[in-house]
Design an enzyme around this catalytic site. Sequence first.
Site, mmCIF file in Angstrom:
data_model
loop_
_atom_site.group_PDB
_atom_site.id
_atom_site.type_symbol
_atom_site.label_atom_id
_atom_site.label_comp_id
_atom_site.label_asym_id
_atom_site.label_seq_id
_atom_site.Cartn_x
_atom_site.Cartn_y
_atom_site.Cartn_z
ATOM 1 N N GLY A 1 9.537 -7.814 1.264
ATOM 2 C CA GLY A 1 9.677 -6.147 1.198
ATOM 3 C C GLY A 1 9.113 -5.634 -0.030
ATOM 4 O O GLY A 1 9.355 -5.966 -1.264
ATOM 5 N N GLY B 1 9.572 -2.941 -1.857
ATOM 6 C CA GLY B 1 10.401 -2.601 -3.046
ATOM 7 C C GLY B 1 11.197 -3.803 -3.677
ATOM 8 O O GLY B 1 11.049 -3.720 -4.937
ATOM 9 N N ASP C 1 -2.299 -17.834 -1.494
ATOM 10 C CA ASP C 1 -1.523 -16.958 -0.591
ATOM 11 C C ASP C 1 -1.858 -15.430 -1.348
ATOM 12 O O ASP C 1 -1.187 -15.394 -2.536
ATOM 13 C CB ASP C 1 -0.218 -17.162 -0.439
ATOM 14 C CG ASP C 1 0.725 -16.454 0.378
ATOM 15 O OD1 ASP C 1 -0.015 -15.544 1.058
ATOM 16 O OD2 ASP C 1 1.691 -16.616 0.506
ATOM 17 N N GLY D 1 -0.794 -7.153 -4.412
ATOM 18 C CA GLY D 1 -0.437 -5.728 -4.565
ATOM 19 C C GLY D 1 0.742 -5.350 -5.249
ATOM 20 O O GLY D 1 0.876 -4.504 -6.162
ATOM 21 N N ASP D 2 1.885 -5.831 -4.686
ATOM 22 C CA ASP D 2 3.224 -5.554 -5.116
ATOM 23 C C ASP D 2 3.244 -6.324 -6.845
ATOM 24 O O ASP D 2 3.886 -5.513 -7.645
ATOM 25 C CB ASP D 2 4.491 -6.210 -4.344
ATOM 26 C CG ASP D 2 4.257 -5.728 -3.093
ATOM 27 O OD1 ASP D 2 4.117 -4.338 -2.884
ATOM 28 O OD2 ASP D 2 4.770 -6.576 -2.038
#
Length: 298
Positions: free
Chosen positions: A39, A41, A239, A244-245
Amino acid sequence: MVRIVVVGSINMDLVTVAPRFPGAGETLLGERFLTVPGGKGANQSVAAARLGAEVALVGAVGNDAFGAGLLRGLAHEGIDLAHVATLDDSGSGTASITVAEGDNRIIVVPAANARVTPARVEAARACIARADAVLVQMEIPRESVEATVRLGHRLDVPVILNPAPAQPLPREWLALASYLTPNQHELATVLDGDADDDFRALMERAPCPVVLTRGGEGAWYRVHGQAQHQPGFPVSVVDTTGAGDTFNGALAVYLHEGLEQAVRKACAAAALSVTRLGAQGGMPTSHELGAFLTARQA
């Protein structure tokens, strides 16, 4: 210690590793299956926490096995979960991820994440007011993203909006974001433009400052109206899930050092993250990031 608030999704990632992506109607034998916390967040919270920030998360999970496991993992990272709701009438969010050929394809089912409402954002006002930066993404309802951007603007707290998954956004409240952190496709979608347009032209059209990620090429951003390029860091890719997170979490943590340094460290952290499997599994610690950057300067 830098204080970061993340408003966003919490998912369980259901990851299948395969030699290639199957075609339509094709059944393919995979190489490995695992469940890992994810997720956007939660991922950005973990990325920031591992880099030494004090992190609070605003979100929701279901009252199920996935939810319990997700909360345990976030607590283990030292993340403040006071504003994460456990819902009896909803399951936890999931993301089905296929990893193959050095890339990934993802299907997200929001479930409890769809219940991260503007009211839950407002309930975290005091926490947000104390933050050095706020991160928000598009895996929660759009009205809640807007509420976060507007609240951060009123409280004079920098808000980094990561517009993924991308959708067109109203310029009126988009202009209130401190930074927009899309890739080129996401930026074109947000601005209702064409992904084939020159990315520098797209950046100029945005009503707020843009930090544009371009995978292995690194990132572009503007300082005093001039486009600046931070090159990527060459690594062996395992991977790309969560890169981006990781970038966004690092950008928030190091923003107080100035945008140039923050983007450089965010690119380095993202490069480190793709060398290991899993969205959160590859996220570096501050020590790992420091050693990586020191080695590149030698």
